[in-house]
Design a protein around this motif. Structure first.
Motif, PDB file in Angstrom:
ATOM      1  N   ARG A  66       0.841  -1.199   0.000  1.00 31.98           N
ATOM      2  CA  ARG A  66       0.000   0.000   0.000  1.00 31.98           C
ATOM      3  C   ARG A  66       0.876   1.249   0.000  1.00 31.98           C
ATOM      4  NH1 ARG A  66      -5.095  -0.126   1.014  1.00 31.98           N
ATOM      5  NH2 ARG A  66      -6.154  -2.063   1.381  1.00 31.98           N
ATOM      6  N   GLU A  84      -2.294   2.827   5.731  1.00 36.24           N
ATOM      7  CA  GLU A  84      -2.566   1.696   6.606  1.00 36.24           C
ATOM      8  C   GLU A  84      -3.821   0.974   6.137  1.00 36.24           C
ATOM      9  OE1 GLU A  84      -0.572   0.698   9.044  1.00 36.24           O
ATOM     10  OE2 GLU A  84       0.778   2.368   8.623  1.00 36.24           O
ATOM     11  N   LEU A  85      -3.920  -0.286   6.480  1.00 41.45           N
ATOM     12  CA  LEU A  85      -5.083  -1.090   6.146  1.00 41.45           C
ATOM     13  C   LEU A  85      -6.312  -0.517   6.852  1.00 41.45           C
ATOM     14  CD1 LEU A  85      -5.741  -3.626   4.520  1.00 41.45           C
ATOM     15  CD2 LEU A  85      -5.441  -4.947   6.603  1.00 41.45           C
ATOM     16  N   PHE A  86      -7.414  -0.393   6.143  1.00 49.25           N
ATOM     17  CA  PHE A  86      -8.684   0.149   6.647  1.00 49.25           C
ATOM     18  C   PHE A  86      -8.582   1.622   7.044  1.00 49.25           C
ATOM     19  CE2 PHE A  86      -8.807  -4.406   7.856  1.00 49.25           C
ATOM     20  CZ  PHE A  86      -9.713  -4.801   6.893  1.00 49.25           C
TER      21      PHE A  86
END
Length: 169
Positions: A66, A84-86
């Motif tokens: 990402r 970051e994830l989410f």
């Protein structure tokens, strides 16, 4: 070829899409052209931004990463973005020490904001995907003028990648 951008003279810009199959995005204020964003390769994952003084490449990290690496035309690393994830916020860190975040103020917004801890809100970008243009409003801040075109092109690149992900679903 392109005019050097001065945020004290111009604070309202547009990024206009030209072309259908191989689009280019021109940064303009309706009178002068300040640069362009284009893509190369079949996957169109690498963005090339060119202004009057600089040329940047935005390369996606590894396959499931990402992050986006920002390099100049010689291949020297200028900075990196991470998300970051989410999270809806993308953090930018340049080698010069400049940091900023790119995010949407609320979930269904067409507007994106560049904001820095040291400089406050730098700019607001409104996206109009069916009109093939983005409106950019630069806030009056003490942000170095050389960084502003990079932020515009990087923000547009992130928005275009997000649109493509949504269209692929």
């Amino acid at each position: 070829m392109y005019t050097t951008f001065n945020p004290k003279q111009t604070n309202q810009l547009q990024l206009i899409r030209h072309g259908w199959l191989d689009p280019e995005y021109e940064l303009t204020d309706s009178a002068l052209s300040y640069g362009k964003l284009s893509y190369n390769g079949l996957s169109r994952r690498t963005g090339i931004a060119q202004s009057a003084n600089n040329k940047w490449l935005f390369k996606l990290g590894f396959i499931f990463s990402r992050s986006i690496l920002i390099t100049d035309e010689t291949g020297a690393l200028i900075g990196e973005t991470k998300r970051e994830l989410f999270s809806r916020r993308t953090a930018l860190t340049l080698q010069s020490g400049f940091t900023a975040e790119f995010y949407r103020p609320y979930f269904l917004s067409r507007e994106h904001v560049w904001e820095s801890n040291g400089y406050g809100t730098i700019m607001r970008m409104k996206s109009y995907p069916f009109l093939f243009k983005d409106d950019i409003a630069i806030e009056q801040s003490m942000t170095p003028p050389a960084i502003i075109p990079l932020l515009i092109f990087l923000g547009s690149h992130l928005t275009i990648l997000r649109r493509r992900r949504r269209a692929a679903r």
